[in-house]
Motif scaffolding. Structure first.
Motif: not given
Lengths: 94, 94, 94, 94
Positions: D26-40, D45-53
């Motif tokens: 689960k932790k690894a997946l959370a890291d993966d998600i953070a990585e995608v936000y990082s790429q975004a 892209f604005d990560a905050k807005i992306l989260r809202k979307v």
DNA sequence: TCGCCTGATAGTTGCC
DNA sequence: GGCAACTATCAGGCGA
């Protein structure tokens, strides 16, 4: 041109889909974990305590040593226990 | 000498006590707030919605216009429904 | 009639204002606390450790005894170290 | 006998290990998600807005109609805008 | 200075 | 319906 209102829609869509996919997997794992706790409960274990054990193991696994050194120092300065000499000894070692 | 293990114990104690005192007051206020929500519920209000209203008022007080603009833009880029202009309108109105 | 759309507007407004007022006071206290941490830092204390000390004192103040009893039991069952009695003692002391 | 202090150690160990294993994934997946936000973010892209979307898409998938109805009602009752009659009209339509 | 990371807070959910 | 655990969001500190 793939831009929609100045936004690269394809990139955006790809990012969103990846995040949503990963989030689903994450959710599935969370459910799996809940399921194990459920089994534990049915075997007579106290889930709350079980969580504490796991949290403790996690903390123990992490390195808290340096922090703990300062931590102890502060606690002792607060007379948190009645053996300040132990603190003095450790400080002398620095 | 007030140092205990190199730490200025008196200063430290003072700081800790001040923080703990303030934290208690903060906790008391949190309880007061919970109490108001409780009253609201007993008067027939939906506490969950009430929280949303208050959060909204807070956000409205702050600036979120630009954020909403980008937000709408992203939603449109995703062609979230088949009437993108309608969607934008709804988002802006929210 | 004070109802607006079936909602008792006066009651609602009163509730909202009380909550917002209390929240402002709570925010002010949070700022006060931050200020104390700031002072602590300027006096050479490590704010991070300071937070840990305070958190620890809070936990210590709370009653963990009964939980700890079961907790120790579980830890021992896991053979958390090779001196289970020592472990139990340490846990109890925490 | 596998009991240690009245606790079925083998069962307990198995449960703990399964939970820790799943938590790591689960932790690894959370890291993966953070990585995608990082790429975004690196793609502009604005990560905050992306989260809202993403949150919005999730909520849209769920049912929130009734909540929104009460929500609007409350907002109107607070005279959040300067056209209360519009609110009354909408209420009358219910 | 920006992005990461941790700790704090608010919101949600499920249990009792 | 209250309470407690969990999750998600946010802010502040920290390091590159």
């Amino acid at each position: 041109m793939s831009d929609v209102g100045g936004v690269a829609a394809d990139q955006l869509r790809s990012l969103v889909e990846r995040i949503e996919r990963l989030s689903e997997e994450k959710k599935a794992l969370a459910d799996d974990i809940a399921e194990v706790y459920s089994q534990a409960r049915s075997q007579g274990f106290d889930a709350k305590i079980l969580r504490k054990v796991i949290a403790r193991r996690k903390r123990d696994a992490a390195e808290l040593q340096e922090e703990d050194a300062i931590f102890s120092l502060y606690l002792e300065a607060l007379a948190f226990d009645k053996t300040p000499l132990g603190a003095a000894g450790r400080v002398a070692a620095e």
